[in-house]
Design a protein around this motif. Sequence first.
Motif, short mmCIF file in Angstrom:
data_model
loop_
_atom_site.label_atom_id
_atom_site.label_comp_id
_atom_site.label_asym_id
_atom_site.label_seq_id
_atom_site.Cartn_x
_atom_site.Cartn_y
_atom_site.Cartn_z
N PRO A 208 -60.81 -17.14 26.95
CA PRO A 208 -62.05 -17.92 26.98
C PRO A 208 -62.18 -18.80 28.22
N ALA B 27 -68.17 -17.75 19.13
CA ALA B 27 -67.86 -18.92 19.95
C ALA B 27 -67.65 -20.16 19.09
N THR C 212 -67.29 -8.87 25.91
CA THR C 212 -67.34 -10.34 25.86
C THR C 212 -66.63 -10.86 24.61
N THR C 213 -66.84 -10.19 23.48
CA THR C 213 -66.19 -10.67 22.25
C THR C 213 -64.67 -10.59 22.40
N PHE D 121 -63.63 -13.53 24.72
CA PHE D 121 -63.70 -14.83 24.04
C PHE D 121 -62.38 -15.14 23.35
#
Length: 356
Positions: free
Chosen positions: A235, A255, A227-228, A231
């Motif tokens: 995103p 975020a 996920t990082t 992002f």
Amino acid sequence: MVKSYNIAVMGGDGTGPEVVAEGLKVINAAEAKYAFKLNLTKFDFGGERYMKTGETIPDSAIEEFRKFDSIFLGAIGHPDVKPGILEKGILLNIRFKLDQYINLRPVKLFPNVDTPLKDKKPEDIDFVVIRENSGGIYTGMGGATMVGTKDEVATHVMAYTRPVVDRCLKFAYEFAKKRNSKKKMLTLVHKTNVLTYCGDLWMRAYTEMGNKYYPDIKQDYNHVDATTMWFVKQPEYYDVIVTENLFGDIITDLAAMIQGGLGVAAGGNINPEGVSMFEPMGGSAPKYTGKNVINPIAAIMAGAMMLDYIGEEKAAKAIEKAVIDSLLSGKLKSMSAGRMGMGTREVGDLVASYVK
Ligand code: IPM
Ligand code: MN
């Protein structure tokens, strides 16, 4: 008829009171137009009071909070107080005792706000993270033994019960359902490849609830480490994310950076059946205290979130629009403290002028 709401205001430490003042100024500008009024009661909990009295926040104050419609918080954290005391004693204490089991973090890049992500535009960064806010490692289960010896052992347990997972998922699915987006997707973020007990609990609960009650919401899963990466890289992929407490803590800081920094990031600690608390994510920023240089936009947006939650959706929308109009005016040179091209109070004045 003018509706009125009782709000507990806790400016807290450092620049907290300054930004809260601007959040309230902007709300104040919306009151007449949208026919509501906030009755404010101020509380001075924070580092200064702790150093004078040794008290973080008494249970009686938390009990008193239950009578309010909402809590508006500035920041907790003082350079002269050992890390953990105020955070646990005040912030986490309120979250737990008032059972604010959702941490809601809209991640939206506003126009004219710089993101460190090359080539990403406001339409690419617009998602919401729903962080479970009452369980997991934050429950504090664990311990240490043989401390200071060569064989010292320490544990910190990630504890989740099915009801705690379910209530968070329900909030997240409902949120995804109501959110005005084309994607209609809820991404579960966890680490199921390693955390096979907690991950399995979240995954089964997520799938079962989705299949049974939310067939129109697209199900999706990402590991937290990946996920990082996404992002930063993509995103625009995300719509609504739901995740456990610690993972949520970590990814929402990342975020905040992609949406333009802590000066603009706002969050809500929500008990959907009780009293919620809204705060800018910036922290107390002690070195900027009293200098009229800190960016109040995050606090202004936290104020808008609070209005949205207590039932003044129109005023909340108007404040968000006023923030966007202020940014579009080009008068703010940067989102960073000291580089805005105007002071904290002047930013508040500007946004308030667009609300009126
Ligand atoms: C946050 C903060 C808190 C947390 C700290 C101050 C206890 O980082 O609100 O994200 O870890 O939840
Ligand atoms: Mn955090």
